[in-house]
Scaffold this motif. Structure first.
Motif, PDB file in Angstrom:
ATOM      1  N   VAL A   1       0.840  -1.208   0.000  1.00  0.00           N
ATOM      2  CA  VAL A   1       0.000   0.000   0.000  1.00  0.00           C
ATOM      3  C   VAL A   1       0.868   1.250   0.000  1.00  0.00           C
ATOM      4  CG1 VAL A   1      -1.622   1.336   1.391  1.00  0.00           C
ATOM      5  CG2 VAL A   1      -1.984  -1.101   1.067  1.00  0.00           C
ATOM      6  N   SER A   2       1.908   1.272   0.822  1.00  0.00           N
ATOM      7  CA  SER A   2       2.789   2.440   0.844  1.00  0.00           C
ATOM      8  C   SER A   2       3.555   2.591  -0.459  1.00  0.00           C
ATOM      9  CB  SER A   2       3.765   2.332   2.014  1.00  0.00           C
ATOM     10  OG  SER A   2       4.549   1.144   1.911  1.00  0.00           O
ATOM     11  N   LEU A   3       3.859   1.473  -1.110  1.00  0.00           N
ATOM     12  CA  LEU A   3       4.567   1.543  -2.389  1.00  0.00           C
ATOM     13  C   LEU A   3       3.685   2.106  -3.490  1.00  0.00           C
ATOM     14  CD1 LEU A   3       6.715  -1.724  -2.584  1.00  0.00           C
ATOM     15  CD2 LEU A   3       7.532   0.611  -2.752  1.00  0.00           C
ATOM     16  N   VAL A   4       2.480   1.559  -3.640  1.00  0.00           N
ATOM     17  CA  VAL A   4       1.631   1.996  -4.743  1.00  0.00           C
ATOM     18  C   VAL A   4       1.188   3.444  -4.561  1.00  0.00           C
ATOM     19  CG1 VAL A   4       0.823  -0.323  -5.241  1.00  0.00           C
ATOM     20  CG2 VAL A   4      -0.450   1.076  -3.625  1.00  0.00           C
ATOM     21  N   ASN A   5       1.099   3.902  -3.307  1.00  0.00           N
ATOM     22  CA  ASN A   5       0.706   5.278  -3.051  1.00  0.00           C
ATOM     23  C   ASN A   5       1.895   6.229  -2.977  1.00  0.00           C
ATOM     24  OD1 ASN A   5      -2.075   4.661  -2.907  1.00  0.00           O
ATOM     25  ND2 ASN A   5      -1.852   4.014  -0.769  1.00  0.00           N
ATOM     26  N   GLY A   6       3.103   5.678  -2.963  1.00  0.00           N
ATOM     27  CA  GLY A   6       4.287   6.525  -2.875  1.00  0.00           C
ATOM     28  C   GLY A   6       4.372   7.299  -1.574  1.00  0.00           C
ATOM     29  N   ASP A   7       3.884   6.713  -0.494  1.00  0.00           N
ATOM     30  CA  ASP A   7       3.812   7.389   0.801  1.00  0.00           C
ATOM     31  C   ASP A   7       4.976   6.930   1.675  1.00  0.00           C
ATOM     32  OD1 ASP A   7       3.166   8.520   3.236  1.00  0.00           O
ATOM     33  OD2 ASP A   7       1.008   8.183   2.983  1.00  0.00           O
ATOM     34  N   LEU A   8       5.963   7.797   1.834  1.00  0.00           N
ATOM     35  CA  LEU A   8       7.146   7.441   2.613  1.00  0.00           C
ATOM     36  C   LEU A   8       6.809   7.270   4.088  1.00  0.00           C
ATOM     37  CD1 LEU A   8      10.171   6.970   2.850  1.00  0.00           C
ATOM     38  CD2 LEU A   8      10.498   9.448   2.979  1.00  0.00           C
ATOM     39  N   SER A   9       5.930   8.112   4.615  1.00  0.00           N
ATOM     40  CA  SER A   9       5.571   7.993   6.029  1.00  0.00           C
ATOM     41  C   SER A   9       4.880   6.662   6.308  1.00  0.00           C
ATOM     42  CB  SER A   9       4.665   9.150   6.441  1.00  0.00           C
ATOM     43  OG  SER A   9       3.465   9.153   5.682  1.00  0.00           O
ATOM     44  N   LYS A  10       4.024   6.202   5.383  1.00  0.00           N
ATOM     45  CA  LYS A  10       3.379   4.900   5.551  1.00  0.00           C
ATOM     46  C   LYS A  10       4.407   3.779   5.498  1.00  0.00           C
ATOM     47  CE  LYS A  10      -0.947   6.244   5.829  1.00  0.00           C
ATOM     48  NZ  LYS A  10      -1.751   6.028   7.047  1.00  0.00           N
ATOM     49  N   MET A  11       5.405   3.932   4.648  1.00  0.00           N
ATOM     50  CA  MET A  11       6.459   2.920   4.581  1.00  0.00           C
ATOM     51  C   MET A  11       7.233   2.865   5.894  1.00  0.00           C
ATOM     52  SD  MET A  11       8.144   0.580   2.999  1.00  0.00           S
ATOM     53  CE  MET A  11       7.601   0.691   1.285  1.00  0.00           C
ATOM     54  N   GLU A  12       7.517   4.009   6.475  1.00  0.00           N
ATOM     55  CA  GLU A  12       8.223   4.024   7.758  1.00  0.00           C
ATOM     56  C   GLU A  12       7.380   3.377   8.854  1.00  0.00           C
ATOM     57  OE1 GLU A  12       9.020   8.123   8.280  1.00  0.00           O
ATOM     58  OE2 GLU A  12      10.746   8.157   6.923  1.00  0.00           O
ATOM     59  N   GLU A  13       6.076   3.642   8.843  1.00  0.00           N
ATOM     60  CA  GLU A  13       5.195   3.020   9.824  1.00  0.00           C
ATOM     61  C   GLU A  13       5.137   1.503   9.635  1.00  0.00           C
ATOM     62  OE1 GLU A  13       1.431   4.877   9.467  1.00  0.00           O
ATOM     63  OE2 GLU A  13       2.126   6.859  10.136  1.00  0.00           O
ATOM     64  N   ALA A  14       5.102   1.065   8.365  1.00  0.00           N
ATOM     65  CA  ALA A  14       5.080  -0.375   8.101  1.00  0.00           C
ATOM     66  C   ALA A  14       6.350  -1.038   8.597  1.00  0.00           C
ATOM     67  CB  ALA A  14       4.903  -0.620   6.601  1.00  0.00           C
ATOM     68  N   ALA A  15       7.492  -0.375   8.404  1.00  0.00           N
ATOM     69  CA  ALA A  15       8.761  -0.946   8.869  1.00  0.00           C
ATOM     70  C   ALA A  15       8.795  -1.039  10.389  1.00  0.00           C
ATOM     71  CB  ALA A  15       9.921  -0.104   8.358  1.00  0.00           C
ATOM     72  N   GLN A  16       8.236  -0.054  11.069  1.00  0.00           N
ATOM     73  CA  GLN A  16       8.246  -0.071  12.524  1.00  0.00           C
ATOM     74  C   GLN A  16       7.342  -1.157  13.090  1.00  0.00           C
ATOM     75  OE1 GLN A  16       7.298   3.849  13.898  1.00  0.00           O
ATOM     76  NE2 GLN A  16       9.130   4.785  13.000  1.00  0.00           N
ATOM     77  N   CYS A  17       6.332  -1.578  12.311  1.00  0.00           N
ATOM     78  CA  CYS A  17       5.434  -2.632  12.782  1.00  0.00           C
ATOM     79  C   CYS A  17       6.009  -4.032  12.594  1.00  0.00           C
ATOM     80  CB  CYS A  17       4.088  -2.540  12.040  1.00  0.00           C
ATOM     81  SG  CYS A  17       3.160  -1.041  12.409  1.00  0.00           S
TER      82      CYS A  17
END
Length: 827
Positions: free
Chosen positions: A317-333
């Motif tokens: 989801v973070s990739l297709v939306n290009g959302d860096l903050s979502k990617m950081e949140e996914a990594a923290q989870c």
């Protein structure tokens, strides 16, 4: 079997034990295929008894297909292999029932084309069951016992019943001719309505049935109609050839995740689609057509929903939306033990993809940079270190090539992640760990040196990449271990040939004493051996496909061995050939006269002397390559060479202008310009101020001479000087990087001379398999090598003091990293 009315009590334990045994018995392929071939006669008898089965009766073509499949021994063998491949797929996806169902849809469609019908499933199951029983009942080669037990029989009954559920629905739909009905009704709808009309009807039904998905349709009305048409076309194509649809399902899933489609939207979309098709079809919407569309949609929708479910996670989801903050949140989870795996692999429709490559090819370099830095971060708890270098290169073996071609700005982030600096200085030095095992390249895995990371940096990288300390250390290791010695050995041999050729064939070319004759012949023999060796290396590289392409035209390429793509080697190869030819034409030896050479020469320069002149000039010019031993001299050589290229380009323009003005002066028949050839010579002499012949030129001729002087001296030479000044400024920036790149080229070429065994010995000497210490007694990850560097490197921009992020809390691999250690240490 329950389908045959046989009551079988199947317990869960029997099924589990039987499946485990059956999975372990898959190596018994030869007896199985033979038994299937022997048992297939039952299928033949059943087929002949039901030859009229099928949607169109027993047509000639249908009987012909069945006869080809079941009546010929070759067809029996082919079908036995087909069944074997089908069973292997089933056992592979045993614990992935949704993926298995997709494969069974494809298999059922293929079996139907072979002539299989519903009435054949039970006999086929019995045939395979009997083949397995006979194969496993034979004494095992290892233990000598009978491996066919009741729990295996129960397991096979359960498995075949599960498989038959999917095969039955697929073959039943094909027997009812659902694909043809759906395709024909769709063609009628397209013939009666325009694309806009179809889109309006389907959108109206979608608004009524699923208003929660209307917000996804933000495109223009015409484009929405086209997308609705494509959706129905995909549905029809799926009914005809499900394999092609599943092959493209990954891209289909990525596209719809990008649009925000969720799996729960599939069911209401299906209802809207059915109602819309019913309205568009009108009287043609018969119960049979309705059943055809519903059956096809049921199969496809379940596959699409599963694909959306598995593909829709935090990373995608973070990739297709290009959302860096979502990617950081996914990594923290992510659990600390799986965080690197989350960043390196993601599964979409049974296919493992790389989120990193996905981000790079989508142009989302900020996300790719975060992922690369996160993977190569060094984290530690009380139990162990977590470092993703090994997993990164294991899942991305072509990472260096991809970064050099698609994202060169990320190369520095990669190289930064392969270094660690200590913050403690001991005796003016500090520890630096270079984790360059994958950049060095294991010769057992990479037989061709031109496929190693260092070679890829040379072929696809930029000169400034070689200024990074990580690549600098990698190049220094290879250069000092074998590159320099091999390079100097080759240069020494060519220097010997050059000196002997100069002394015997240039300085004493007329001397026919026996000593000089022997020297000339020895020089020719040595040059011949070296020529043969270079030819052998080039031939071996052609056989091993170690070639490079040179574009002759836009459509034609010339493939040359790597050895001869180096201009130094190409010129050296020609020089050796010239030395061999000139030595074979030794006049003193041929004419058997001591002073024949001196007596017979009449002062005319022959072609042999011209060849000698060219050979001597090229041989001595080769000595410039020795300057690569010194970085400073190598930099100067590169700068001079690049400036010479600019001079050459400008001289082409000067040559054209000389020809133009020579033709003009020749047309005027001016003095000393009465012939075109002599006119060109005189013009060149005038431009270079070798002669003052222009003083006697007549008036009109003098006009053209003045024009030539203005054009060449005041314009072209001024432009040349300006270009040289600008070019030197550019070269001054990256000349050291280019010098190191040239040295790396030479190092890779030297490595290509070595055998795999020798290269492996140098590789083992590096000790990459041993843990590298961060401090005394603090052993870190493997794959690196430690050097004690001078403390002044702390002034470099690449220096980060002890970038390890340590956690003092729980040490479970299932727990995420606490957010307090996510921050990278500052420079």
């Amino acid at each position: 079997f329950t389908r045959s009315g046989v009551e079988i009590a199947i317990s869960d334990d029997n099924v589990d034990n039987g499946l485990a045994t059956l999975s372990g018995s898959s190596s018994k392929r030869p007896p199985f295929t033979r038994r299937v071939k022997a048992s297939i006669a039952k299928l033949r008898r059943t087929n002949s008894a039901t030859s009229d089965a099928g949607p169109r009766g027993a047509g000639v073509e249908h009987r012909h297909k069945q006869q080809r499949l079941f009546d010929r021994a070759q067809a029996e063998e082919a079908f036995g292999q087909e069944v074997w491949g089908f069973l292997e797929t089933v056992m592979t996806l045993l614990w992935e029932p949704e993926q298995m169902n997709e494969k069974l849809i494809v298999t059922g469609t293929r079996f139907f084309k072979y002539g299989m019908r519903l009435c054949h499933l039970d006999p086929l199951g019995e045939a395979v069951h009997e083949a397995l029983r006979i194969a496993l009942a034979c004494p095992c080669n290892e233990c000598g016992k009978d491996e066919w037990k009741s729990h295996i029989s129960d397991a096979w009954a359960w498995l075949w019943g599960t498989v038959c559920q999917s095969l039955t629905s697929t073959i039943e739909s094909a027997e009812a001719d659902h694909p043809r009905m759906a395709a024909e009704s769709w063609e009628k709808i397209k013939s009666r309505h325009t694309t806009e009309q179809i889109g309006d009807v389907l959108f109206a039904e979608l608004t009524r049935e699923a208003p929660m998905v209307v917000h996804l349709f933000k495109r223009p009305k015409k484009l929405q109609s086209y997308m609705f048409m494509q959706a129905v076309e995909s549905l029809v194509a799926f009914s005809k050839s499900p394999k092609e649809f599943f092959d493209g399902l990954r891209n289909f899933t990525i596209l719809h995740i990008k649009y925000g489609v969720k799996s729960e939207y599939v069911k209401p979309f299906g209802k809207a689609l059915m109602h819309g098709l019913e309205e568009l079809a009108g009287d043609a919407w018969t119960p049979e057509v309705k059943a055809a569309w519903e059956t096809v949609w049921l199969c496809l929708s379940s596959c699409v929903a599963r694909s959306l479910n598995t593909g829709t996670n935090l990373i995608t989801v973070s990739l297709v939306n290009g959302d860096l903050s979502k990617m950081e949140e996914a990594a923290q989870c992510a659990p600390r033990g799986e965080r690197i795996a989350w960043m390196t692999e993601v599964e979409l429709n049974g296919t493992v993809s790389s989120p990193l490559y996905w981000a790079i090819r989508e142009g989302k370099l900020n996300i790719a940079r975060f992922m690369l830095r996160d993977i190569l971060s060094i984290r530690a708890d009380r139990e162990c270190y977590y470092y993703g270098r090994e997993r990164l290169f294991e899942t991305h073996p072509d990472l260096v090539s991809v970064l050099c071609t698609d994202a060169p700005n990320l190369v520095e982030d990669l190289l930064d992640g392969l270094m660690w600096h200590s913050q403690t200085v001991l005796n003016g030095r500090l520890r630096v760990n270079y984790f360059i095992k994958d950049l060095y390249g294991n010769p057992e895995d990479i037989h061709d040196p031109w496929q190693t990371a260092l070679a890829i940096f040379c072929l696809k990288g930029l000169p400034d990449m070689f200024m990074h300390p990580c690549l600098e250390k990698l190049l220094a290791m290879k250069w000092t271990r074998f590159g320099k010695s091999i390079f100097m050995t080759v240069q020494a041999l060519f220097l010997l040939v050059t000196v002997l050729f100069t002394a015997a064939s240039i300085s004493n070319w007329c001397s026919c004493s026996m000593s000089w004759i022997v020297v000339r012949l020895f020089t020719g023999g040595l040059a011949g051996v070296m020529f043969i060796f270079m030819s052998y290396i080039g031939f071996r590289q052609m056989i091993l496909l170690q070639t490079a392409s040179i574009h002759i035209t836009q459509t034609r390429q010339l493939h040359l061995p790597r050895l001869f793509t180096n201009p130094w080697n190409a010129v050296r190869y020609i020089c050796l050939l010239l030395v061999v030819i000139l030595s074979s034409l030794e006049r003193c030896y041929i004419e058997n006269s001591v002073d024949s050479c001196a007596k017979n020469w009449n002062g005319v320069i022959g072609w042999e002397m011209v060849l000698k002149a060219f050979a001597a000039c090229m041989l001595w010019s080769q000595l410039l390559q020795v300057l690569l031993v010194s970085t400073q001299l190598g930099t100067l050589t590169y700068a001079v060479g690049q400036l010479m290229f600019q001079v050459g380009r400008n001289l082409v323009i000067v040559a054209v202008m000389v020809l133009a003005f020579a033709c003009a002066l020749n047309a005027l028949q001016a003095q000393a310009y009465d012939e075109l050839g002599s006119a060109m010579v005189e013009v060149i002499r005038f431009v270079l101020r070798i002669d003052e012949s222009a003083e006697n030129t007549e008036s009109w001729g003098l006009v053209f001479v003045v024009m030539l002087t203005i054009t060449v001296h005041l314009f072209l030479f001024s432009v040349l000087i300006a270009q040289l000044v600008k070019g030197y400024d550019i070269l001054f920036v990256d000349q050291e990087g280019n010098s190191r790149m040239n040295r790396a080229f030479q190092c890779i070429e030297s490595e290509s001379y070595l055998s795999v065994t020798t290269r492996k010995r140098f590789y083992d000497e590096c000790g990459f398999d041993k843990p590298v210490e961060f401090d005394n007694g603090d052993e870190g990850p493997t794959g690196g090598i430690q050097f004690m560097e001078i403390a002044s490197i702390r002034a470099q921009k690449y220096y980060i003091a002890d970038r390890i992020m340590r956690s003092t809390g729980t040490a479970s691999a299932l727990d995420p990293w606490p957010p307090t250690i996510e921050k990278e240490p500052e420079n």
